[in-house]
Design a protein around this motif. Structure first.
Motif, short mmCIF file in Angstrom:
data_model
loop_
_atom_site.label_atom_id
_atom_site.label_comp_id
_atom_site.label_asym_id
_atom_site.label_seq_id
_atom_site.Cartn_x
_atom_site.Cartn_y
_atom_site.Cartn_z
N ILE A 177 0.84 -1.20 0.00
CA ILE A 177 0.00 0.00 0.00
C ILE A 177 0.87 1.26 0.00
CG2 ILE A 177 -1.60 1.35 1.41
CD1 ILE A 177 -2.87 -1.35 2.25
N ALA A 178 1.90 1.28 0.85
CA ALA A 178 2.78 2.45 0.90
C ALA A 178 3.53 2.62 -0.42
CB ALA A 178 3.78 2.30 2.05
N HIS A 179 3.94 1.52 -1.03
CA HIS A 179 4.65 1.59 -2.32
C HIS A 179 3.75 2.22 -3.38
CE1 HIS A 179 5.64 -0.18 -6.28
NE2 HIS A 179 6.83 0.28 -5.95
N ARG A 180 2.51 1.74 -3.49
CA ARG A 180 1.59 2.30 -4.49
C ARG A 180 1.33 3.78 -4.24
NH1 ARG A 180 -2.06 -2.29 -3.45
NH2 ARG A 180 -1.24 -3.98 -4.69
N ARG A 181 1.10 4.13 -2.98
CA ARG A 181 0.80 5.53 -2.63
C ARG A 181 1.96 6.45 -3.02
NH1 ARG A 181 2.60 7.81 1.78
NH2 ARG A 181 2.91 5.81 2.79
#
Length: 93
Positions: A58-62
């Motif tokens: 999730i953090a990578h996509r964001r």
């Protein structure tokens, strides 16, 4: 005298940042040991030590949405975010 106090405060704060996160949970148990690469990767993605695989994704996509070259970011920033994801997902296997 004020400059000396300021210099000492800045030096102490730099040392404190350099030491990294504390190695003990609040209830006294030891935190799981992480390599320096994993700690840097967590910092790049803005995650805590207990982050799960899903948290990493999730953090990578964001972050990648903001730093991707097609959206005004740079190749270097996108590379760092991708490397951080790879390091963390590899360590969780």
């Amino acid at each position: 005298m004020a400059k000396l106090i300021l210099a000492l405060a800045v030096a102490w704060f730099g040392w404190w940042l350099w030491q990294g996160p504390k190695k003990v949970w609040t209830d006294g148990r030891r935190k799981p040991e992480r390599s320096d690469d994993e700690i840097r990767a967590l910092a790049v993605l803005g995650l805590d030590l207990g982050a799960s695989r899903e948290d990493v994704r999730i953090a990578h996509r964001r972050l990648l949405r903001n730093v991707h070259p097609d959206h005004g970011g740079t190749d270097e920033l996108a590379r760092r975010v991708n490397e951080a994801r790879d390091v963390l997902l590899r360590s969780k296997d």
